[in-house]
Design an enzyme around this catalytic site. Structure first.
Site, PDB file in Angstrom:
ATOM      1  N   ALA A  65      -0.206   9.238   2.646  1.00 60.89           N
ATOM      2  CA  ALA A  65      -0.778   8.380   1.609  1.00 60.89           C
ATOM      3  C   ALA A  65       0.297   8.075   0.576  1.00 60.89           C
ATOM      4  O   ALA A  65       1.213   8.874   0.362  1.00 60.89           O
ATOM      5  CB  ALA A  65      -1.958   9.089   0.959  1.00 60.89           C
ATOM      6  N   GLY A 109      -1.319  11.800   5.597  1.00 62.89           N
ATOM      7  CA  GLY A 109      -2.192  10.761   6.142  1.00 62.89           C
ATOM      8  C   GLY A 109      -1.620  10.112   7.399  1.00 62.89           C
ATOM      9  O   GLY A 109      -2.373   9.605   8.231  1.00 62.89           O
TER      10      GLY A 109
HETATM   11  N1  DAK Z   1       4.293   7.889  -0.728  1.00 66.27           N
HETATM   12  C1  DAK Z   1       5.068   7.036  -1.443  1.00 66.27           C
HETATM   13  N2  DAK Z   1       6.393   6.883  -1.223  1.00 66.27           N
HETATM   14  C2  DAK Z   1       6.971   7.629  -0.269  1.00 66.27           C
HETATM   15  C3  DAK Z   1       6.238   8.550   0.502  1.00 66.27           C
HETATM   16  C4  DAK Z   1       4.827   8.659   0.253  1.00 66.27           C
HETATM   17  N3  DAK Z   1       4.038   9.467   0.959  1.00 66.27           N
HETATM   18  N4  DAK Z   1       7.085   9.141   1.364  1.00 66.27           N
HETATM   19  C5  DAK Z   1       8.304   8.607   1.137  1.00 66.27           C
HETATM   20  N5  DAK Z   1       8.226   7.693   0.164  1.00 66.27           N
HETATM   21  C6  DAK Z   1       9.318   6.883  -0.397  1.00 66.27           C
HETATM   22  C7  DAK Z   1      10.251   7.702  -1.263  1.00 66.27           C
HETATM   23  O1  DAK Z   1       9.739   7.825  -2.565  1.00 66.27           O
HETATM   24  C8  DAK Z   1      11.505   6.848  -1.211  1.00 66.27           C
HETATM   25  O2  DAK Z   1      11.359   5.757  -2.091  1.00 66.27           O
HETATM   26  P1  DAK Z   1      12.594   5.320  -3.070  1.00 66.27           P
HETATM   27  O3  DAK Z   1      12.917   6.535  -3.849  1.00 66.27           O
HETATM   28  O4  DAK Z   1      13.681   4.914  -2.118  1.00 66.27           O
HETATM   29  O5  DAK Z   1      12.027   4.185  -3.867  1.00 66.27           O
HETATM   30  C9  DAK Z   1      11.501   6.306   0.199  1.00 66.27           C
HETATM   31  O6  DAK Z   1      10.147   6.414   0.663  1.00 66.27           O
HETATM   32  C10 DAK Z   1      12.387   7.089   1.159  1.00 66.27           C
HETATM   33  O7  DAK Z   1      12.033   8.460   1.049  1.00 66.27           O
HETATM   34  P2  DAK Z   1      13.111   9.599   0.727  1.00 66.27           P
HETATM   35  O8  DAK Z   1      14.269   9.044  -0.023  1.00 66.27           O
HETATM   36  O9  DAK Z   1      12.363  10.723   0.098  1.00 66.27           O
HETATM   37  O10 DAK Z   1      13.578   9.956   2.198  1.00 66.27           O
HETATM   38  P3  DAK Z   1      14.029  11.387   2.752  1.00 66.27           P
HETATM   39  O11 DAK Z   1      14.463  11.127   4.157  1.00 66.27           O
HETATM   40  O12 DAK Z   1      14.987  12.041   1.806  1.00 66.27           O
HETATM   41  O13 DAK Z   1      12.718  12.259   2.775  1.00 66.27           O
HETATM   42  C11 DAK Z   1      10.370  12.732   3.252  1.00 66.27           C
HETATM   43  C12 DAK Z   1      11.642  11.889   3.614  1.00 66.27           C
HETATM   44  C13 DAK Z   1       9.229  12.197   4.104  1.00 66.27           C
HETATM   45  C14 DAK Z   1      10.634  14.205   3.630  1.00 66.27           C
HETATM   46  C15 DAK Z   1      10.058  12.624   1.743  1.00 66.27           C
HETATM   47  O14 DAK Z   1      10.055  11.233   1.413  1.00 66.27           O
HETATM   48  C16 DAK Z   1       8.709  13.185   1.439  1.00 66.27           C
HETATM   49  O15 DAK Z   1       8.560  14.400   1.310  1.00 66.27           O
HETATM   50  N6  DAK Z   1       7.692  12.294   1.301  1.00 66.27           N
HETATM   51  C17 DAK Z   1       6.342  12.707   0.993  1.00 66.27           C
HETATM   52  C18 DAK Z   1       5.665  13.236   2.230  1.00 66.27           C
HETATM   53  C19 DAK Z   1       4.280  13.736   1.897  1.00 66.27           C
HETATM   54  O16 DAK Z   1       4.087  14.610   1.051  1.00 66.27           O
HETATM   55  N7  DAK Z   1       3.270  13.173   2.578  1.00 66.27           N
HETATM   56  C20 DAK Z   1       1.931  13.511   2.346  1.00 66.27           C
HETATM   57  C21 DAK Z   1       1.400  12.539   1.343  1.00 66.27           C
HETATM   58  S1  DAK Z   1      -0.135  13.086   0.675  1.00 66.27           S
HETATM   59  C22 DAK Z   1      -7.298  12.361  -0.366  1.00 66.27           C
HETATM   60  C23 DAK Z   1      -7.256  12.149   0.996  1.00 66.27           C
HETATM   61  C24 DAK Z   1      -6.070  12.136   1.673  1.00 66.27           C
HETATM   62  C25 DAK Z   1      -4.900  12.341   1.020  1.00 66.27           C
HETATM   63  C26 DAK Z   1      -4.934  12.540  -0.342  1.00 66.27           C
HETATM   64  C27 DAK Z   1      -6.096  12.544  -1.044  1.00 66.27           C
HETATM   65  N8  DAK Z   1      -8.545  12.381  -1.075  1.00 66.27           N
HETATM   66  C28 DAK Z   1      -9.786  12.131  -0.316  1.00 66.27           C
HETATM   67  C29 DAK Z   1      -8.580  12.471  -2.512  1.00 66.27           C
HETATM   68  C30 DAK Z   1      -3.687  12.300   1.740  1.00 66.27           C
HETATM   69  C31 DAK Z   1      -2.581  12.660   1.104  1.00 66.27           C
HETATM   70  C32 DAK Z   1      -1.277  12.500   1.699  1.00 66.27           C
HETATM   71  O17 DAK Z   1      -1.051  11.934   2.755  1.00 66.27           O
END
Ligand code: DAK
Length: 258
Positions: A65, A109
């Site tokens: 997400a 997500g």
């Molecule tokens: N959202 C927004 N931007 C993201 C992103 C994400 N999930 N993942 C990556 N990006 C963006 C980064 O911010 C970066 O943007 P800039 O800084 O260049 O503007 C760009 O994509 C490239 O990422 P990185 O520079 O960080 O690239 P790396 O290779 O260094 O790292 C990474 C890749 C995937 C390890 C890192 O980006 C990362 O940790 N990303 C987050 C992964 C994550 O935590 N995913 C889970 C998201 S939470 C709910 C229901 C469902 C959910 C929530 C609530 N409710 C019912 C309330 C679901 C939640 C999720 O999915």
């Protein structure tokens, strides 16, 4: 002009949907989930399409997400707008087989989206994880329910509670995914697999998908009864007649999807 957040294409009876927010690793926001739901539904009702393929980029299927969008939301925001339920669950209504083709990251997500598909074919670069706990969240698009059904409680707890990320070989070994192939051949092998499945009788595929999914929603005896009724119903279709005649006549069947 803003970039299209998804791209669609056709290859014979295969409908292809490509997630297209490469700069943010296909982070899933409302625009993307709305467009994805519309594209899935359009292919689902299109009689010239038998199978749907869902893919991302070489670097990411989807990194979850969109955290930038969620960062300032309150409980009222997500509850009142029915976040997730509102537009993330269109895929649950899709009757045709959906194949996820995963290269690179399938996190949060993104992993849940892949888990919602019927077959997951992954390149060796694929990585699967539910890292929401690192954000103080938890998987909210079916991850806590589909993952233990796919890989069992012990492995699911390990992934959810520790944010452990599985590589493609581990995901394959645990039963999270269906097949692993070399990244260079992922697209080719996905499309060949999809074309092969799409050549089968469309109504039989839809009934079959419904039967397998029923296994997760019912007792064994109810599920077996459901399966038996669906098998009996096949005998009302011309495709079943054609499939069995073709076998008897030692030729390939020519299904009309009826
Ligand atoms: N959202 C927004 N931007 C993201 C992103 C994400 N999930 N993942 C990556 N990006 C963006 C980064 O911010 C970066 O943007 P800039 O800084 O260049 O503007 C760009 O994509 C490239 O990422 P990185 O520079 O960080 O690239 P790396 O290779 O260094 O790292 C990474 C890749 C995937 C390890 C890192 O980006 C990362 O940790 N990303 C987050 C992964 C994550 O935590 N995913 C889970 C998201 S939470 C709910 C229901 C469902 C959910 C929530 C609530 N409710 C019912 C309330 C679901 C939640 C999720 O999915």
């Amino acid at each position: 002009m803003p970039e299209d957040v998804i791209l669609t294409a056709r290859d014979g009876r295969v409908g292809i949907i490509t997630l297209n927010r490469p700069k943010v690793l296909n982070a899933l926001n409302d625009d993307l989930m709305n467009a994805l739901g519309a594209a899935l539904t359009a292919f689902d009702v299109d009689e010239t399409i038998g199978v749907i393929v869902l893919e991302g980029s070489a670097r990411a299927f989807a990194a979850g997400a969109d955290i930038a969008v969620m960062a300032n939301w309150t409980y009222s925001d997500v509850y009142n707008s029915n976040f997730i339920t509102r537009n993330w669950e269109a895929i649950r209504q899709i009757r045709k087989p959906v194949i996820a083709s995963v290269a690179g990251l399938a996190l949060g997500g993104g992993c849940e989206l892949a888990l919602s598909c019927d077959i997951i074919i992954a390149g060796r670069s694929a990585k699967f994880g539910l890292p929401e706990i690192k954000l103080g969240l938890l998987p909210g698009a079916g991850g806590t329910q589909r993952l233990p059904r796919a890989i069992g409680k012990a492995k699911a707890m390990d992934m959810c509670l520790t944010a452990r990320v599985l590589d493609a070989a581990e995901a394959d070994r645990y039963g999270l995914i269906s097949r692993v192939v070399d990244d260079e051949t992922l697209r080719e092998q996905t499309l060949a697999l999809a074309a092969s499945v799409a050549s089968f009788s469309a109504p039989a595929l839809m009934a079959l998908k419904e039967c397998v999914n029923r296994a997760f929603e019912s007792t064994l005896s109810e599920g077996v009864l459901f399966e038996r009724r669906e098998l009996h119903a096949r005998f009302a279709t011309s495709d079943a007649r054609e499939g069995m005649q073709a076998f008897m006549q030692k030729r390939q069947p020519a299904f009309e999807h009826r």
